[in-house]
Design an enzyme around this catalytic site. Structure first.
Site: not given
Ligand code: HMG
Ligand code: MG
Length: 300
Positions: A25, A214, A216, A247, A256
């Site tokens: 994060d 968790h 922030h 995020c 955080n």
């Molecule tokens: P999408 O475009 O809908 O995915 O994204 P897709 O299935 O259509 O695939 C698109 C491309 O991404 C493809 O590659 C897939 O292979 C690849 P391409 O053919 O274009 O080369 N792909 C992936 N690659 C690596 N790992 C994967 C993956 N999935 C698909 N898992 C997706 C959907 C989820 C991938 C995208 O939206 C994404 O990566 N989002 C990231 C979200 C993220 O990291 N957010 C921050 C974390 S959450 C947070 O911070 C909150 C938290 O702290 C708690 C809080 O505070 O609330 C946890």
């Molecule tokens: Mg977070």
């Protein structure tokens, strides 16, 4: 240094479990993309302070979050595999976690469709269906599972979230056999009364051991919210060295709760965390140097 008098309402708390989320994060939202070696060095430094539970990165699209690419290489280099978790947003991320023999995964479910779409391009229902499959498969393969219940209080797109709905959704995920639920105040808007109310409602049908929190620290309410959670029996907290983080898909999401602030307050309250604050402050220095960011943690 005088010790604070422990509130009788909190009761006897001997130990609080700290889960460090800085390497995920903390780093995901900075412009400074750290190399795998730098991320490795930061994790090793955090471990030296006694932290035994670290979210080391995520398997997400490198196009969406470039700073998290190389998490597979990082995981391979680290030694204490059973101390680490990795965030996975979907089946593809889960498959990568399995290929890399990750022992604990963190799913992330934003409770509003708008936020879940922005974050992982799925509706809440679509994610829930996919997470059931992932949790089933994890349980068959002895992979520990956590699920973040994100924007559990306020959503940057839809505003205040109804806590009855959050409880319902959380109970659905619990019914799938998840090991832990992390209640997350993604944009740091919750206040201690809201935190208490949600945990009270969750405790009506669940054991509080299943939950962690968790926070922030957008409005500097992180520690107050920790105290409110302690009063409701929560003993596990996420935090992030220096208070880095946020995020990238949640406007208004700042850092955080800082690990040094959490550990510092526990120390003042005579609650053990197993973490050495002086050594932790060295990790803070390192994080500051690596990211060139002004950190928000106050306990240094
Ligand atoms: P999408 O475009 O809908 O995915 O994204 P897709 O299935 O259509 O695939 C698109 C491309 O991404 C493809 O590659 C897939 O292979 C690849 P391409 O053919 O274009 O080369 N792909 C992936 N690659 C690596 N790992 C994967 C993956 N999935 C698909 N898992 C997706 C959907 C989820 C991938 C995208 O939206 C994404 O990566 N989002 C990231 C979200 C993220 O990291 N957010 C921050 C974390 S959450 C947070 O911070 C909150 C938290 O702290 C708690 C809080 O505070 O609330 C946890
Ligand atoms: Mg977070």
């Amino acid at each position: 240094m005088p010790r604070l008098v422990r509130s009788t309402k909190v009761g006897i708390v001997n130990f609080v479990h700290v889960n460090e989320v800085g390497p995920r994060d903390g780093i995901q939202n900075t412009n400074a993309v750290l190399s795998v070696s730098e991320r490795f060095e930061l994790i090793r430094s955090l471990e030296k302070s006694g932290i035994q539970s670290i979210e080391i990165g995520s398997f997400v699209s490198p196009k969406a979050v470039p700073s998290m690419s190389g998490t597979d290489k990082l995981f391979k280099r680290l030694s204490n595999k059973n101390n680490y978790s990795v965030l996975v947003p979907n089946l593809k991320g889960f498959n990568l976690a399995q290929e890399n023999n990750v022992e604990e995964i963190c799913l992330v479910l934003c409770v509003t469709d708008s936020m879940n779409k922005k974050n992982i391009n799925k509706t809440v229902e679509e994610s829930t269906i996919e997470f059931k499959k992932i949790i089933d498969e994890s349980n068959r393969n002895n992979i520990r599972t956590k699920c973040y219940i994100s924007v559990a209080f306020y959503c940057p797109y839809e505003g205040k979230v109804d806590n009855g709905y959050v409880v319902e959704l959380t109970n659905t995920i619990i019914s799938y056999g998840v090991d832990e639920i992390v209640i997350a105040d993604t944009i740091g808007q919750a206040n201690p009364s809201e935190v208490k109310e949600l945990f009270k409602k969750l405790a009506r049908s669940n054991n509080t051991d299943q939950f962690s929190a968790h926070f922030h620290d957008t409005k500097a309410l992180g520690l107050s919210n920790v105290f409110a959670s302690l009063e409701e029996g929560i003993r596990k907290f996420d935090s992030c060295i220096g208070g880095l983080g946020g995020c990238p898909f949640a406007p208004g999401s700042t850092g955080n709760l800082a690990t040094e602030d959490l550990v510092g307050m526990m120390e003042m309250m005579n609650i053990d965390t197993g973490i050495d604050i002086d050594s932790l402050l060295q990790s803070r220095e390192l994080a500051s140097k690596m990211t060139s960011l002004e950190l928000i943690g106050r306990m240094y």
